[in-house]
Design a protein around this motif. Structure first.
Motif, PDB file in Angstrom:
ATOM      1  N   HIS A 190       0.773  -1.238   0.000  1.00 19.02           N
ATOM      2  CA  HIS A 190       0.000   0.000   0.000  1.00 19.02           C
ATOM      3  C   HIS A 190       0.811   1.299   0.000  1.00 19.02           C
ATOM      4  O   HIS A 190       0.219   2.378   0.073  1.00 19.02           O
ATOM      5  CB  HIS A 190      -0.913   0.029   1.232  1.00 19.02           C
ATOM      6  CG  HIS A 190      -1.831  -1.135   1.354  1.00 19.02           C
ATOM      7  ND1 HIS A 190      -2.602  -1.595   0.315  1.00 19.02           N
ATOM      8  CD2 HIS A 190      -2.108  -1.948   2.424  1.00 19.02           C
ATOM      9  CE1 HIS A 190      -3.327  -2.632   0.730  1.00 19.02           C
ATOM     10  NE2 HIS A 190      -3.035  -2.860   1.993  1.00 19.02           N
ATOM     11  N   LYS A 191       2.131   1.242  -0.048  1.00 21.12           N
ATOM     12  CA  LYS A 191       2.914   2.454   0.197  1.00 21.12           C
ATOM     13  C   LYS A 191       2.708   3.532  -0.865  1.00 21.12           C
ATOM     14  O   LYS A 191       2.679   4.723  -0.549  1.00 21.12           O
ATOM     15  CB  LYS A 191       4.394   2.105   0.322  1.00 21.12           C
ATOM     16  CG  LYS A 191       4.719   1.277   1.563  1.00 21.12           C
ATOM     17  CD  LYS A 191       6.210   1.033   1.693  1.00 21.12           C
ATOM     18  CE  LYS A 191       6.520   0.198   2.929  1.00 21.12           C
ATOM     19  NZ  LYS A 191       7.969   0.006   3.110  1.00 21.12           N
ATOM     20  N   GLU A 192       2.568   3.151  -2.108  1.00 18.79           N
ATOM     21  CA  GLU A 192       2.345   4.153  -3.148  1.00 18.79           C
ATOM     22  C   GLU A 192       0.950   4.751  -3.023  1.00 18.79           C
ATOM     23  O   GLU A 192       0.771   5.967  -3.182  1.00 18.79           O
ATOM     24  CB  GLU A 192       2.545   3.523  -4.529  1.00 18.79           C
ATOM     25  CG  GLU A 192       3.988   3.127  -4.806  1.00 18.79           C
ATOM     26  CD  GLU A 192       4.184   2.546  -6.185  1.00 18.79           C
ATOM     27  OE1 GLU A 192       3.183   2.391  -6.919  1.00 18.79           O
ATOM     28  OE2 GLU A 192       5.336   2.242  -6.531  1.00 18.79           O
TER      29      GLU A 192
ATOM     30  N   ILE B 111      10.535   9.907  -3.076  1.00 15.83           N
ATOM     31  CA  ILE B 111      10.584   8.443  -3.118  1.00 15.83           C
ATOM     32  C   ILE B 111       9.380   7.883  -3.865  1.00 15.83           C
ATOM     33  O   ILE B 111       9.448   6.831  -4.497  1.00 15.83           O
ATOM     34  CB  ILE B 111      10.675   7.875  -1.687  1.00 15.83           C
ATOM     35  CG1 ILE B 111      12.029   8.260  -1.065  1.00 15.83           C
ATOM     36  CG2 ILE B 111      10.501   6.369  -1.656  1.00 15.83           C
ATOM     37  CD1 ILE B 111      12.104   8.046   0.432  1.00 15.83           C
ATOM     38  N   GLY B 112       8.262   8.596  -3.780  1.00 19.23           N
ATOM     39  CA  GLY B 112       7.060   8.138  -4.457  1.00 19.23           C
ATOM     40  C   GLY B 112       6.246   7.168  -3.647  1.00 19.23           C
ATOM     41  O   GLY B 112       5.402   6.441  -4.185  1.00 19.23           O
ATOM     42  N   ALA B 113       6.472   7.141  -2.343  1.00 23.33           N
ATOM     43  CA  ALA B 113       5.758   6.210  -1.467  1.00 23.33           C
ATOM     44  C   ALA B 113       5.824   6.719  -0.041  1.00 23.33           C
ATOM     45  O   ALA B 113       6.729   7.475   0.321  1.00 23.33           O
ATOM     46  CB  ALA B 113       6.374   4.813  -1.548  1.00 23.33           C
ATOM     47  N   ALA B 114       4.847   6.297   0.761  1.00 28.42           N
ATOM     48  CA  ALA B 114       4.815   6.663   2.178  1.00 28.42           C
ATOM     49  C   ALA B 114       4.656   5.412   3.023  1.00 28.42           C
ATOM     50  O   ALA B 114       3.897   4.513   2.676  1.00 28.42           O
ATOM     51  CB  ALA B 114       3.661   7.625   2.452  1.00 28.42           C
TER      52      ALA B 114
ATOM     53  N   VAL C 162      26.386   0.152  -5.230  1.00 29.76           N
ATOM     54  CA  VAL C 162      25.706  -0.825  -6.084  1.00 29.76           C
ATOM     55  C   VAL C 162      24.390  -1.216  -5.431  1.00 29.76           C
ATOM     56  O   VAL C 162      24.352  -1.528  -4.239  1.00 29.76           O
ATOM     57  CB  VAL C 162      26.570  -2.088  -6.296  1.00 29.76           C
ATOM     58  CG1 VAL C 162      25.792  -3.143  -7.084  1.00 29.76           C
ATOM     59  CG2 VAL C 162      27.870  -1.735  -7.008  1.00 29.76           C
ATOM     60  N   VAL C 163      23.303  -1.200  -6.212  1.00 29.63           N
ATOM     61  CA  VAL C 163      21.995  -1.589  -5.711  1.00 29.63           C
ATOM     62  C   VAL C 163      21.396  -2.620  -6.655  1.00 29.63           C
ATOM     63  O   VAL C 163      21.325  -2.397  -7.870  1.00 29.63           O
ATOM     64  CB  VAL C 163      21.042  -0.374  -5.597  1.00 29.63           C
ATOM     65  CG1 VAL C 163      19.647  -0.827  -5.167  1.00 29.63           C
ATOM     66  CG2 VAL C 163      21.601   0.650  -4.616  1.00 29.63           C
ATOM     67  N   LEU C 164      20.964  -3.734  -6.104  1.00 26.42           N
ATOM     68  CA  LEU C 164      20.267  -4.758  -6.874  1.00 26.42           C
ATOM     69  C   LEU C 164      18.778  -4.674  -6.575  1.00 26.42           C
ATOM     70  O   LEU C 164      18.375  -4.683  -5.407  1.00 26.42           O
ATOM     71  CB  LEU C 164      20.776  -6.158  -6.519  1.00 26.42           C
ATOM     72  CG  LEU C 164      22.258  -6.461  -6.747  1.00 26.42           C
ATOM     73  CD1 LEU C 164      22.524  -7.937  -6.467  1.00 26.42           C
ATOM     74  CD2 LEU C 164      22.681  -6.110  -8.165  1.00 26.42           C
ATOM     75  N   GLY C 165      17.964  -4.601  -7.628  1.00 22.48           N
ATOM     76  CA  GLY C 165      16.521  -4.568  -7.458  1.00 22.48           C
ATOM     77  C   GLY C 165      15.956  -3.173  -7.635  1.00 22.48           C
ATOM     78  O   GLY C 165      16.593  -2.177  -7.266  1.00 22.48           O
ATOM     79  N   ALA C 166      14.748  -3.113  -8.204  1.00 21.24           N
ATOM     80  CA  ALA C 166      14.093  -1.824  -8.437  1.00 21.24           C
ATOM     81  C   ALA C 166      12.660  -1.866  -7.930  1.00 21.24           C
ATOM     82  O   ALA C 166      11.778  -1.217  -8.492  1.00 21.24           O
ATOM     83  CB  ALA C 166      14.131  -1.474  -9.930  1.00 21.24           C
ATOM     84  N   GLY C 167      12.434  -2.626  -6.870  1.00 20.84           N
ATOM     85  CA  GLY C 167      11.112  -2.736  -6.288  1.00 20.84           C
ATOM     86  C   GLY C 167      10.825  -1.626  -5.302  1.00 20.84           C
ATOM     87  O   GLY C 167      11.481  -0.573  -5.298  1.00 20.84           O
ATOM     88  N   GLY C 168       9.855  -1.873  -4.414  1.00 21.21           N
ATOM     89  CA  GLY C 168       9.395  -0.847  -3.507  1.00 21.21           C
ATOM     90  C   GLY C 168      10.463  -0.308  -2.579  1.00 21.21           C
ATOM     91  O   GLY C 168      10.465   0.891  -2.265  1.00 21.21           O
ATOM     92  N   ALA C 169      11.375  -1.155  -2.125  1.00 19.59           N
ATOM     93  CA  ALA C 169      12.387  -0.696  -1.180  1.00 19.59           C
ATOM     94  C   ALA C 169      13.497   0.099  -1.853  1.00 19.59           C
ATOM     95  O   ALA C 169      14.156   0.931  -1.219  1.00 19.59           O
ATOM     96  CB  ALA C 169      13.000  -1.894  -0.451  1.00 19.59           C
ATOM     97  N   ALA C 170      13.698  -0.123  -3.137  1.00 21.66           N
ATOM     98  CA  ALA C 170      14.846   0.473  -3.819  1.00 21.66           C
ATOM     99  C   ALA C 170      14.766   1.992  -3.882  1.00 21.66           C
ATOM    100  O   ALA C 170      15.783   2.679  -3.765  1.00 21.66           O
ATOM    101  CB  ALA C 170      14.973  -0.113  -5.223  1.00 21.66           C
ATOM    102  N   ALA C 171      13.568   2.538  -4.076  1.00 22.67           N
ATOM    103  CA  ALA C 171      13.450   3.991  -4.225  1.00 22.67           C
ATOM    104  C   ALA C 171      13.920   4.717  -2.967  1.00 22.67           C
ATOM    105  O   ALA C 171      14.645   5.716  -3.048  1.00 22.67           O
ATOM    106  CB  ALA C 171      12.011   4.373  -4.553  1.00 22.67           C
ATOM    107  N   GLY C 172      13.519   4.230  -1.803  1.00 16.10           N
ATOM    108  CA  GLY C 172      13.953   4.846  -0.558  1.00 16.10           C
ATOM    109  C   GLY C 172      15.447   4.747  -0.360  1.00 16.10           C
ATOM    110  O   GLY C 172      16.092   5.679   0.139  1.00 16.10           O
TER     111      GLY C 172
END
Length: 269
Positions: A64-66, A82-85, A122-132
């Motif tokens: 539900h974060k977005e 970030i685009g999410a709360a 280096v960051v792996l993944g572009a899901g919900g946690a990645a933006a933060g």
């Protein structure tokens, strides 16, 4: 009495009630923190019902974060970027959105001796946690981002000027890249999922972060420890993001967050 909670679907596994109810007891505040399970189609109604029932705030978790950001009347700059709360505060008939996930990541890194600035991360993944996490890494000159779906990585990278997308197939090379931080934000390595299969080569990262905490020590974390590198995991991030959340609805910070983390680590290990 202060009423707060966490809303998600599913949410029964959440450790947040244990964390926050412990902090209510330690600070001698008359409060109760509850878990609310709401399907995506019921989320908005559930939030408004909680506000009407006297809740002062809700933490928000998957998925539900977005949507939480969308329904807010006002939002912090970090939540917007970030685009999410992950935190909704109810005040004066309005919903205020905040994001403390990036704070939890930053605190976990710094407490383990890592840095949030440098030449390369280096960051792996572009899901919900990645933006933060990318938001927290804006002081790095270059962040290399790899995701199984390149288009998703490119969409996320477009929001941060210091992010460069790398093909997922080159992730093994990233393990040998000299970097200040190596962060896994994917589900790989989590119980029930395939392992990440990373090899941390030479010179490799100065520090490794894996947002997974079930199991507490993933194959990636084990390899990093063996190489003598400082590490942080998702449990550390969870506890440290809870600190500003608790302060938002309780009015004071928790007394012993580090002890809470240590106790959870001992229990879940």
């Amino acid at each position: 009495m202060i009423r707060a909670g966490v809303i998600g679907h599913p949410v029964s596994h959440s450790l947040s009630p244990r964390i926050h109810n412990r902090w209510f007891e330690e600070t001698e505040i008359d409060g109760r923190y509850e878990a609310i399970d709401a399907r995506p189609e019921d989320f908005v109604e559930a939030v408004r019902r909680a506000a009407g029932d006297g809740f002062v705030a809700l933490n928000v978790t998957i998925p539900h974060k977005e949507k939480a950001l969308e329904i807010a009347d006002e939002a912090s700059p970090s939540a917007r970027a970030i685009g999410a709360a992950n935190l909704l505060v109810f005040r004066d008939g309005k919903i205020f959105a905040e994001n403390t996930d990036w704070c939890g990541f930053a605190e976990a890194v710094e407490r383990e001796g890592g840095s949030l600035a440098g030449d390369t991360a280096v960051v792996l993944g572009a899901g919900g946690a990645a933006a933060g996490i990318l938001y927290a890494l804006q002081d790095f000159e270059n962040v290399l981002l790899a995701n199984r779906t390149r288009a998703r990585a490119e969409a996320l990278a477009g929001r941060f000027p210091n992010v460069t997308v790398v093909d997922w197939e080159k992730k093994l090379e990233l393990g040998a890249t000299e970097s200040g931080l190596f962060v896994n934000t994917t589900s790989l390595g989590m119980a029930g999922y395939p392992t990440l299969g990373m090899i941390l080569g030479d010179p490799g990262p100065a520090m490794v972060v894996d947002i997974v905490y079930a199991p507490m020590e993933t194959k990636l974390i084990r390899a990093a420890r063996k190489a003598g590198k400082p590490v942080a995991n998702g449990l550390s991030m969870l506890v440290w993001q809870a600190v500003p959340s608790f302060e938002a609805f309780a009015g004071i910070p928790p007394k012993r967050p580090a002890a809470t983390l240590a106790d959870l680590e001992a229990e879940l290990s």
